[in-house]
Design a protein around this motif. Structure first.
Motif, short mmCIF file in Angstrom:
data_model
loop_
_atom_site.label_atom_id
_atom_site.label_comp_id
_atom_site.label_asym_id
_atom_site.label_seq_id
_atom_site.Cartn_x
_atom_site.Cartn_y
_atom_site.Cartn_z
N PRO A 125 0.81 -1.22 0.00
CA PRO A 125 0.00 0.00 0.00
C PRO A 125 0.84 1.27 0.00
N THR A 126 2.03 1.23 0.66
CA THR A 126 2.91 2.40 0.67
C THR A 126 3.43 2.68 -0.74
N VAL A 127 3.76 1.62 -1.47
CA VAL A 127 4.20 1.78 -2.86
C VAL A 127 3.09 2.43 -3.69
N SER A 128 1.87 1.94 -3.53
CA SER A 128 0.73 2.48 -4.29
C SER A 128 0.54 3.96 -4.00
N ARG A 129 0.65 4.31 -2.71
CA ARG A 129 0.47 5.72 -2.35
C ARG A 129 1.59 6.59 -2.92
N ALA A 130 2.82 6.09 -2.85
CA ALA A 130 3.96 6.86 -3.36
C ALA A 130 3.82 7.10 -4.86
N LEU A 131 3.38 6.09 -5.59
CA LEU A 131 3.26 6.20 -7.05
C LEU A 131 2.17 7.17 -7.48
N ARG A 132 1.17 7.36 -6.61
CA ARG A 132 0.13 8.33 -6.97
C ARG A 132 0.29 9.66 -6.23
N GLY A 133 1.48 9.85 -5.57
CA GLY A 133 1.81 11.14 -4.98
C GLY A 133 1.10 11.45 -3.69
N SER A 134 0.73 10.44 -2.94
CA SER A 134 0.02 10.68 -1.69
C SER A 134 0.90 11.40 -0.67
N PRO A 135 0.36 12.41 0.04
CA PRO A 135 1.13 13.12 1.08
C PRO A 135 1.39 12.25 2.30
N MET A 136 0.78 11.07 2.38
CA MET A 136 0.99 10.19 3.52
C MET A 136 2.36 9.52 3.50
N VAL A 137 3.07 9.58 2.35
CA VAL A 137 4.40 8.98 2.23
C VAL A 137 5.45 10.09 2.29
N ASN A 138 6.44 9.93 3.18
CA ASN A 138 7.45 10.99 3.30
C ASN A 138 8.32 11.05 2.04
N GLU A 139 8.96 12.18 1.85
CA GLU A 139 9.68 12.46 0.60
C GLU A 139 10.80 11.47 0.35
N GLU A 140 11.56 11.12 1.38
CA GLU A 140 12.68 10.20 1.21
C GLU A 140 12.21 8.82 0.73
N THR A 141 11.14 8.32 1.35
CA THR A 141 10.60 7.02 0.96
C THR A 141 10.04 7.08 -0.46
N ARG A 142 9.35 8.17 -0.79
CA ARG A 142 8.76 8.32 -2.12
C ARG A 142 9.84 8.29 -3.19
N LYS A 143 10.93 9.01 -2.96
CA LYS A 143 12.02 9.05 -3.96
C LYS A 143 12.65 7.67 -4.14
N ARG A 144 12.81 6.94 -3.03
CA ARG A 144 13.39 5.60 -3.11
C ARG A 144 12.49 4.67 -3.93
N ILE A 145 11.20 4.76 -3.70
CA ILE A 145 10.25 3.92 -4.43
C ILE A 145 10.22 4.27 -5.92
N LEU A 146 10.21 5.57 -6.21
CA LEU A 146 10.18 6.01 -7.61
C LEU A 146 11.44 5.58 -8.35
N ALA A 147 12.59 5.64 -7.67
CA ALA A 147 13.85 5.25 -8.29
C ALA A 147 13.85 3.75 -8.63
N ILE A 148 13.35 2.94 -7.70
CA ILE A 148 13.28 1.50 -7.94
C ILE A 148 12.31 1.20 -9.08
N ALA A 149 11.16 1.89 -9.07
CA ALA A 149 10.16 1.69 -10.13
C ALA A 149 10.75 2.02 -11.49
N GLU A 150 11.56 3.09 -11.55
CA GLU A 150 12.16 3.49 -12.83
C GLU A 150 13.17 2.45 -13.30
N GLN A 151 13.97 1.93 -12.37
CA GLN A 151 14.97 0.93 -12.73
C GLN A 151 14.32 -0.36 -13.23
#
Length: 345
Positions: free
Chosen positions: A23-49
């Motif tokens: 669920p945290t991944v899902s929230r990060a991918l849709r830009g939810s404010p519930m995910v902190n910036e550091e975690t969001r960037k880590r998830i987006l980087a992995i998704a891109e790779q």
């Protein structure tokens, strides 16, 4: 570099590599404010790779709402075997109304504290989010609350608003209520004020009320006597037993501040059995202002919690979580309801 994954990458793959829940991944991918910036960037980087692409059709399907909120009551020892704190029953009406106004149904579930009440209502599609009312010993429940956060469950709870509490908390200003009712007792000329209720982090709402009680005493140049504090839970029987213990200690007291109305009702019964008059010999005050408080003899002075406003805020806060809108914990002001048990009215 991340090792290649056989087949098409999924959000579960990203969650595993990022060390977070799906669920945290899902929230990060849709830009939810519930995910902190550091975690969001880590998830987006992995998704891109992983060259991960969001399946919009599947995402929309997962995000379909049931149109239902779940209200979880937790067992409380009560004399009529209903096992529900009457204070929470008074909040039920306002929660139901707030759900109806927002177009939601309300699923009410009764839980035993020993059960796995942290089971995920959202994944089973029973409800879009959960309201928690009462959960016993806070420290014992902490791990389950943290698990709800880790699962990405939308939930709000009624309780003390603590700095590091998991999730969103809505509660009354317990400390101010404890201060104000003690200040009232002091203004009535009482100086030896007993406190009935747990004064520890296991029951933070009671503890905050005790701290407010202490603050009022200190402002009057007095200090809280440890011999005048007796542990009690929210039942008439516990208030009765605590008052009997207080009397057996043989320490003088001229007032009782009970951490809940039910404790106060039990205290008044114990005092009456010992031939002590309320308020002439001992003033008694409670906390909550349940309906019974105005029907005791004498009427019980107490701290009134705004259950109508509380219910509305609980629902509004949960809906904000569900819709990924910013939301913060809130403390609701209290007022005094003064009656004859403290010499007022």
């Amino acid at each position: 570099m991340i090792a290649p994954i056989k087949g098409k990458a999924t959000s579960l793959d990203i969650a595993h590599l990022a060390g977070v829940s799906q669920p945290t991944v899902s929230r990060a991918l849709r830009g939810s404010p519930m995910v902190n910036e550091e975690t969001r960037k880590r998830i987006l980087a992995i998704a891109e790779q992983l060259n991960y692409k969001v399946d919009k059709n599947a995402s929309n399907l997962r995000r379909q709402h049931s149109g239902t909120l779940a209200l979880l009551f937790f067992e409380d020892p009560t004399p009529d075997e209903s096992a529900i704190n009457p204070f929470f029953l008074s909040m039920l009406g306002s929660i139901t109304r707030a759900c109806a106004l927002n177009g939601y149904d309300l699923l009410i579930s009764f839980q035993q504290l020993s059960s796995d009440w942290q089971a995920d209502y959202e994944d089973s599609k029973k409800a879009d989010g959960i309201i928690l009312l009462g959960y016993g010993d806070y420290l014992e429940s902490l791990a389950r609350l943290e698990r709800l956060v880790q699962q990405g469950t939308h939930f709000v709870r009624w309780g003390a608003v603590l700095p590091d509490a998991p999730g969103i908390s809505i509660g009354c200003d317990n400390a101010q209520g404890g201060h104000d009712i003690t200040a009232h007792l002091l203004a009535q000329g009482r100086r030896r004020i007993a406190f009935l209720g747990h004064a520890s982090n296991h029951y933070p709402e009671f503890f905050e009320r005790y701290l407010g009680h202490q603050r009022a005493l200190e402002a009057a140049g007095l200090s809280a006597d440890p011999a005048l504090q007796v542990d009690a839970i929210t039942t008439e029987q516990s208030g009765h037993a605590a008052t009997r213990e207080l009397l057996q200690r043989g320490v003088p007291f001229d007032a009782i501040f009970a951490a809940s109305d039910l404790i106060a009702v039990g205290a008044m019964k114990a005092l009456h059995e010992q031939g002590l008059r309320v308020p002439e010999d001992v003033a008694v005050a409670g906390f909550d202002d349940i309906p019974l408080a105005s029907f005791t003899n004498p009427g019980l002075s107490t701290v009134q919690q705004d259950t109508k406003r509380a219910g509305a805020i609980l629902v509004e806060s949960l809906l904000k979580l569900i819709h990924d809108e910013p939301v913060e914990s809130q403390t609701i002001p209290v007022t005094l309801a003064l009656r004859r048990s403290t010499g007022a009215g």
